[in-house]
Structure formats: C-alpha cells, structure tokens
Design an enzyme around this catalytic site. Structure first.
Site, short mmCIF file in Angstrom:
data_model
loop_
_atom_site.label_atom_id
_atom_site.label_comp_id
_atom_site.label_asym_id
_atom_site.label_seq_id
_atom_site.Cartn_x
_atom_site.Cartn_y
_atom_site.Cartn_z
N PRO A 124 0.79 -1.23 0.00
CA PRO A 124 0.00 0.00 0.00
C PRO A 124 0.82 1.29 0.00
CG PRO A 124 0.05 -0.93 2.19
CD PRO A 124 0.76 -1.91 1.30
N CYS A 125 1.50 1.52 -1.10
CA CYS A 125 2.33 2.72 -1.20
C CYS A 125 1.50 4.00 -1.14
CB CYS A 125 3.20 2.67 -2.45
SG CYS A 125 2.30 2.47 -3.99
#
Length: 160
Positions: A124-125
């Site tokens: 989940p950048c």
C-alpha cells in the site's frame, strides 16, 4: 506466468501471477502488465479476486494473506515489506519510512522505491505521504490515492 484482469471501484486492475499463484504485479489497467507479457490471460484466481473484493468492500485486512513475490533490489524489497506493514487507515512519511529502515538520509531513495512498487494496493504505497501530510506522487494517480486513503479511513473508523 499468467495475466488477469479484475474490476474494482477504481477501474480495472491488471495482475500477473507466477505458476504458484503468487502476485508479481498488480497495477491499474494500462495494458502494460498483461497486454504485452507474452503469457496467457486467465481468470483471476478465486482467492485473489475474493481478497480484492473484500478489501474494496471494507475488510481492510483482506489483502494481508495474499502471497506476493515482487522482483527488485534488496533495498526496494525492504521498502516494500516495510510499506506492507503500514496499518490501513494510517499514513507515514518517506522520511519516517527511511528512518525505520535504519537509513534516515534515504527519504528520496525510499520515494523512488515506492514509485517502482509493482503491487499497487497490496503493497500500500498510497499510505506514504509527504512530510507535511500532502499527497505526493502515485503511479495510479493522486485521485486514486485520495480515494484509497479515504476508503481506509472510513472503514478503519467503523463508519463503512
């Protein structure tokens, strides 16, 4: 390797999986991941599709058990594993992430590694923001980043 597409509230997702069913790539549809890969396109494996649907339905931990196998340098892999550990509904900064990796001066390198993340949403950048909390670059576009962060805040607060 096989490619697949999966519908989401943010548009079609393209996936590439290895022969063991591990995710190698998950990105917003552009044709890059599955279109020219030279490998067959298949239905999304049931467990992967169900996990994505559950995440978008509000189960923010649904993606955690998915097996991933991204390809990258040892530094990039370390960044991606650290990003994967950021709890849903929260954010961190590039500098804080660099410091957590024992490389406090490497915020820009962390940013480059984050930008090269091949597994959108699963790694989940979108949870990494600028020092001042501003939304900074996201390969899927800032509107998608904003949507993902709001989705996670809403569901982590139980307001689904």
């Amino acid at each position: 390797m096989v490619g697949a597409r999966h519908a989401s509230p943010l548009g079609s997702l393209e996936l590439v999986l290895d022969d063991r069913g591990r995710l190698l790539v998950l990105e917003f549809a552009s044709g890059r991941a599955t279109g020219d890969g030279g490998f067959p396109t298949v239905e999304v494996p049931e467990g992967v599709g169900a996990a994505l649907d559950a995440y978008f339905g509000g189960d923010l931990r649904a993606l955690d058990p998915l097996e991933i196998c991204p390809s990258g340098s040892p530094f990039r892999l370390a960044v991606w594993w650290a990003v994967r550990a950021i709890p849903a509904g929260t954010t961190t900064t590039y500098g804080s992430l660099a410091a957590s990796l024992g490389r406090p001066a490497a915020a820009r390198a962390v940013g480059r590694a984050n930008g090269a993340n091949p597994l959108a949403i699963v790694v989940p950048c979108h949870r990494v923001v600028g020092t001042d909390g501003s939304l900074t670059g996201y390969a899927g576009g800032l509107e998608r980043k904003r949507w993902l962060l709001e989705h996670e805040r809403r569901w982590s607060a139980g307001r689904g």
